[in-house]
Each structure stands twice: as structure tokens, then as C-alpha cells.
Design an enzyme around this catalytic site. Structure first.
Site, PDB file in Angstrom:
ATOM      1  CG  ASN A  91      -1.974   1.488   1.537  1.00 58.07           C
ATOM      2  OD1 ASN A  91      -2.556   1.703   0.977  1.00 58.07           O
ATOM      3  ND2 ASN A  91      -1.169   1.888   2.484  1.00 58.07           N
ATOM      4  CE1 TYR A 156       0.450   8.098  -6.444  1.00 56.08           C
ATOM      5  CE2 TYR A 156      -1.378   8.578  -8.249  1.00 56.08           C
ATOM      6  CZ  TYR A 156      -0.799   8.329  -6.916  1.00 56.08           C
ATOM      7  OH  TYR A 156      -1.658   7.269  -5.531  1.00 56.08           O
ATOM      8  CE  LYS A 160      -0.090   4.543  -6.913  1.00 57.93           C
ATOM      9  NZ  LYS A 160       0.501   4.474  -6.128  1.00 57.93           N
ATOM     10  CB  ILE A 189      -8.649   8.521   0.103  1.00 56.33           C
ATOM     11  CG1 ILE A 189      -9.343   7.710  -1.044  1.00 56.33           C
ATOM     12  CG2 ILE A 189      -8.968   7.961   1.462  1.00 56.33           C
ATOM     13  CD1 ILE A 189      -9.978   6.881  -0.995  1.00 56.33           C
TER      14      ILE A 189
HETATM   15  P1  NAI Z   1      -0.226   8.380   3.277  1.00 57.95           P
HETATM   16  O1  NAI Z   1       0.752   9.474   2.806  1.00 57.95           O
HETATM   17  O2  NAI Z   1      -1.352   8.787   4.296  1.00 57.95           O
HETATM   18  O3  NAI Z   1       0.207   7.169   3.856  1.00 57.95           O
HETATM   19  C1  NAI Z   1       1.451   7.142   2.935  1.00 57.95           C
HETATM   20  C2  NAI Z   1       1.801   6.204   3.801  1.00 57.95           C
HETATM   21  O4  NAI Z   1       3.205   5.716   3.385  1.00 57.95           O
HETATM   22  C3  NAI Z   1       2.749   6.613   4.941  1.00 57.95           C
HETATM   23  O5  NAI Z   1       2.451   6.045   6.147  1.00 57.95           O
HETATM   24  C4  NAI Z   1       4.459   6.646   4.381  1.00 57.95           C
HETATM   25  O6  NAI Z   1       5.263   6.903   5.649  1.00 57.95           O
HETATM   26  C5  NAI Z   1       4.880   5.144   3.789  1.00 57.95           C
HETATM   27  N1  NAI Z   1       5.445   5.626   2.780  1.00 57.95           N
HETATM   28  C6  NAI Z   1       5.919   6.734   2.038  1.00 57.95           C
HETATM   29  N2  NAI Z   1       7.026   5.787   1.864  1.00 57.95           N
HETATM   30  C7  NAI Z   1       7.308   4.964   1.937  1.00 57.95           C
HETATM   31  C8  NAI Z   1       8.694   3.743   1.946  1.00 57.95           C
HETATM   32  N3  NAI Z   1       9.220   4.261   0.987  1.00 57.95           N
HETATM   33  N4  NAI Z   1       8.424   2.828   2.613  1.00 57.95           N
HETATM   34  C9  NAI Z   1       7.278   2.148   3.255  1.00 57.95           C
HETATM   35  N5  NAI Z   1       6.383   3.578   3.245  1.00 57.95           N
HETATM   36  C10 NAI Z   1       6.902   4.073   3.372  1.00 57.95           C
HETATM   37  O7  NAI Z   1      -1.104   8.757   2.092  1.00 57.95           O
HETATM   38  P2  NAI Z   1      -2.098   7.492   1.168  1.00 57.95           P
HETATM   39  O8  NAI Z   1      -2.636   8.125   0.954  1.00 57.95           O
HETATM   40  O9  NAI Z   1      -3.153   6.473   2.689  1.00 57.95           O
HETATM   41  O10 NAI Z   1      -1.451   6.558   0.352  1.00 57.95           O
HETATM   42  C11 NAI Z   1      -1.179   5.128   0.473  1.00 57.95           C
HETATM   43  C12 NAI Z   1      -1.499   4.431  -0.997  1.00 57.95           C
HETATM   44  O11 NAI Z   1      -3.033   4.654  -1.392  1.00 57.95           O
HETATM   45  C13 NAI Z   1      -0.534   4.852  -1.716  1.00 57.95           C
HETATM   46  O12 NAI Z   1      -0.023   4.451  -2.710  1.00 57.95           O
HETATM   47  C14 NAI Z   1      -1.332   6.160  -2.568  1.00 57.95           C
HETATM   48  O13 NAI Z   1      -0.335   6.720  -3.702  1.00 57.95           O
HETATM   49  C15 NAI Z   1      -3.057   5.398  -2.798  1.00 57.95           C
HETATM   50  N6  NAI Z   1      -3.627   6.171  -3.694  1.00 57.95           N
HETATM   51  C16 NAI Z   1      -3.341   7.315  -2.477  1.00 57.95           C
HETATM   52  C17 NAI Z   1      -5.151   7.796  -2.715  1.00 57.95           C
HETATM   53  C18 NAI Z   1      -5.367   9.081  -2.234  1.00 57.95           C
HETATM   54  O14 NAI Z   1      -6.346  10.448  -2.570  1.00 57.95           O
HETATM   55  N7  NAI Z   1      -5.295   9.546  -0.867  1.00 57.95           N
HETATM   56  C19 NAI Z   1      -5.602   8.500  -4.606  1.00 57.95           C
HETATM   57  C20 NAI Z   1      -4.857   7.414  -4.586  1.00 57.95           C
HETATM   58  C21 NAI Z   1      -3.956   5.699  -4.059  1.00 57.95           C
END
Ligand code: NAI
Length: 274
Positions: A91, A156, A160, A189
Site C-alpha cells: 500500500n 505517478y 500506478k 481519499i
Molecule cells: P499517506 O501519505 O497517508 O500514507 C502513505 C504511507 O506510506 C505513509 O505512512 C508513509 O510514511 C509511507 N511510506 C512512504 N514511503 C515509504 C517507503 N519508502 N517505505 C515504507 N513506507 C513508506 O497516503 P495514502 O493516501 O494513505 O496512500 C496509500 C496509497 O494509496 C499510496 O500508494 C497512494 O498512492 C494510494 N492512493 C491514495 C489516494 C488518495 O487520494 N489518498 C488516491 C489513490 C491512490
């Protein structure tokens, strides 16, 4: 509810947003252990500790998913400690925004390392373990930007789209070996990713302005994801907007990019003012 009972799950990016909500939902559904894996060690520890305080079972792991050896070690160690690995939620992800003409190769390398290689490391490590045990479910998080063109986040969207291809292809390969693969494609989200976005185009005003966007809560997103996992859906779309745009992209591929035309025009106007 029974579906996740006594199972073992790893969630990367578990310290925040969708990953955090997945960890909490999984523990509420009776998982034997949730591994909260994140580059943010303190955040992962806090999520795991909140879960255990409420009576669930969770363990925090400091993990940078762009490090192949560390990802493999976590997967192998988890499977050998518990005798199984039921779910691998790849994720974690980052976002880089702005125009392609402002983007350096270092930005491309960074986002590919995390969003694509990180998912490849998690997928290949879990897949080997799951093929051997004859069961398991890999759930990769892509995005709506993996299903349709989205300007201003081209790098990005590249990662994806690749995650969608990886997941749907491996799903066909893994089915007879007992391994399920799903890919999650959310729209907007409410999480930390927008605040953390790196904008390569320098503007005077903050962009994007997300105050007008109606975003889904991460908890609702996690519940939709888990419902899709129970149903073993190939592609789990989240939010009505994502469902609509994906449908439009398939029906009218030339029209779908026009949905973002207004945003692109606004961005270019801000750029010329700066
Ligand atoms: P977020 O920023 O709240 O959480 C992402 C987490 O990934 C953070 O805790 C961060 O520390 C961790 N992270 C980042 N780089 C890392 C690494 N190299 N190794 C381990 N952990 C790492 O963001 P969110 O929104 O919860 O993102 C989760 C997934 O959902 C991502 O893949 C994002 O691309 C995807 N996504 C999010 C959307 C949104 O609108 N929030 C929409 C579509 C996809």
C-alpha cells in the site's frame, strides 16, 4: 468478518492514511497479527500500540519498501514466525506533482523506486511464500491514475499503470497456484499524501487546492477495499468518481482526459502569474 479471522497480514505504509485504516479494520476483524510496516518507524509503532491497547494483535516494523533485501526479510521472517502469510498489502506510496517539463530524472527515480520497485519487491517476496504454502492474497494499491490518464502527475500515473499491469497479469498466473491478486484503484481519499506531495513546478500559490474536492474518509476506503478482497475482485475501485472515470475511459478514451482539462488550465494560469 470471519474471512480475516486468525490470518496474518503485512500492510506497508501502515502508519498513515489508507494503510493505517486497513491495519485497524483488519485487527477489528480478528486477524492473528497485523504487521504495520512503514518508513515512519514512530508512526508505525503508534498504530500498532493503539491496536494492541484495544485488544488487537499488531506488530510495528520499520521498513523502507525501496530496499529489496529489507522487504524480503520482513516477508520471510513473518511467514516463518507465524507459519503462514495470508495477506500482503503493498500500500505504501508517494506522490510527485507538477509539469513533466520541470521534472528531473531524480524525481522519476525516486517515485519509481517507491511506487513501482517497492510494490515489485513486496509482490515477488510474498508471491514466493504464498506459492509454496498454496494460498494467500496480494493486494496492491495503485490509483485511479493507474486506469486513466491524469495530467500533472504523469510520473505517478506511470507507476500506478505499471502496478495495475503487474497485478492483473500476476492474478492470471497465480490463480491455479492458489494465490489471489487484487489491485486497488482509489479516487480522492482524505490522507496525508496530498500534504506530502512534492511539487516540481514552483508556483506562488499552493496547488492543488483540495479544499473544494469531496474526499472519502480513509476508514470508508479501507472497508471498501476489504469487501473487494473478500469478493476476490481483480480491480477494486474506490469512490464514485473513480468508478465513473474508469467507465468513461473505457467507453470514450479520447474524452476522459478532458475531465482534467480545467485543472490543467488553472495550473498553467498560475504558472504564468508566478
Ligand atoms: P499517506 O501519505 O497517508 O500514507 C502513505 C504511507 O506510506 C505513509 O505512512 C508513509 O510514511 C509511507 N511510506 C512512504 N514511503 C515509504 C517507503 N519508502 N517505505 C515504507 N513506507 C513508506 O497516503 P495514502 O493516501 O494513505 O496512500 C496509500 C496509497 O494509496 C499510496 O500508494 C497512494 O498512492 C494510494 N492512493 C491514495 C489516494 C488518495 O487520494 N489518498 C488516491 C489513490 C491512490
Amino acid at each position: 468478518m470471519e474471512h480475516f479471522k486468525d490470518t496474518v497480514a503485512i500492510v506497508t505504509g501502515g502508519a498513515s492514511g489508507i494503510g493505517r485504516a486497513l491495519c485497524e479494520e483488519l485487527s477489528q476483524r480478528g486477524t492473528a497479527e497485523v504487521i504495520v510496516a512503514d518508513i515512519n518507524a514512530e508512526g508505525a509503532r503508534q498504530v500498532a500500540s493503539a491496536i494492541t491497547t484495544r485488544g488487537g494483535r499488531a506488530h510495528a516494523a520499520h521498513l523502507d519498501i525501496s530496499q529489496a533485501g529489507d522487504v524480503q526479510k520482513l516477508v520471510v521472517d513473518t511467514a516463518s514466525k507465524h507459519g503462514r502469510l495470508d495477506y500482503m498489502f503493498n500500500n505504501a506510496g508517494i506522490a510527485i506533482g507538477g509539469e513533466m517539463r520541470d521534472m528531473g530524472l531524480e524525481h522519476w527515480r525516486r517515485i519509481l523506486d517507491v511506487n513501482l520497485w517497492g510494490v515489485i519487491y513486496g509482490t515477488t517476496s510474498a508471491y514466493k511464500v504464498m506459492v509454496k504454502q498454496g494460498f494467500g492474497h496480494i493486494v496492491n494499491t495503485a490509483s485511479l491514475a493507474g486506469l486513466t490518464p491524469v495530467p500533472l502527475i504523469t510520473a505517478y500515473a506511470t507507476t500506478k499503470h505499471a502496478v495495475v499491469g503487474l497485478s492483473t497479469s500476476l492474478r492470471a498466473e497465480g490463480a491455479e497456484l492458489g494465490v489471489k491478486v487484487s489491485v486497488v484503484c482509489p479516487g480522492f481519499i482524505r490522507t496525508g499524501i496530498i500534504d506530502a506531495i512534492v511539487n516540481v513546478t514552483k508556483l506562488e500559490k499552493a496547488y492543488p487546492d483540495v479544499s473544494s474536492i469531496n474526499m472519502m474518509d480513509a476508514g470508508d476506503c479501507a472497508r471498501i477495499i476489504l469487501r473487494g478482497v473478500v469478493r476476490n475482485k481483480a480491480i477494486i475501485t474506490v469512490t464514485a468518481f473513480a468508478c465513473f472515470l474508469w467507465w468513461l475511459s473505457r467507453l470514450h478514451p479520447a474524452i476522459a482526459p478532458l475531465v482534467f482539462r480545467k485543472r490543467l488550465n488553472e495550473f498553467r494560469a498560475l504558472r504564468s502569474e508566478s
